[in-house]
Design an enzyme around this catalytic site. Structure first.
Site: not given
Length: 136
Positions: A17, A36, A42, A44, A77-78, A121
């Site tokens: 994100h 960030c 980046h 996680h 994760d899209h 996170e």
């Protein structure tokens, strides 16, 4: 009178994100979010813990089937349209997860109620969300 228990399931997922608020200028975003706010984003390796509260079903001996809970907390994760106009902070991600699981449980007519979403996170950065109405 049935016993009330808290059932917990932990899953992990990876996601990338970029922390960026469309309400702020590029300079304000860079100052607020620092590295960030990188335009390339980046990632996680998140850990999410979902806790459901409910009575034990006398027939099954469960609040709900853990396999169903596992299925309802799978996250892809899209790109997620929810984050188009809000920053994808861990706080907002925890709220997003909460409402997705709450909707799933409502559709399945489970007796168990969503109690808490805890999102890691990192090992040191944790967000806890218990919905709009909290006992705290």
């Amino acid at each position: 009178m049935g016993s009330i228990v808290y059932l917990s399931r932990i899953e992990t997922f990876s996601a990338a994100h970029r922390l960026h608020s469309p309400s702020l200028s590029d300079e304000e975003n860079e100052k607020l979010y620092g590295k960030c706010n990188n335009p390339n984003g980046h990632g996680h390796n998140y850990k999410v813990e979902v806790i459901v509260k409910g009575k034990i079903d006398p027939l099954t001996g469960m609040v709900m089937n853990l396999e169903e809970l596992k299925e309802c907390i799978k996250i892809t994760d899209h790109d997620v349209p929810y984050f188009k106009n809000i920053p994808s902070t861990s706080e907002n991600l925890a709220v997003f997860i909460w409402y997705n699981i709450k909707d799933y449980l409502s559709e399945k007519s489970h007796e168990g109620k969503l109690y808490e979403v805890k999102l890691y996170e990192t090992e040191k950065n944790v967000v806890i969300y218990r919905g709009e109405k909290s006992d705290d």
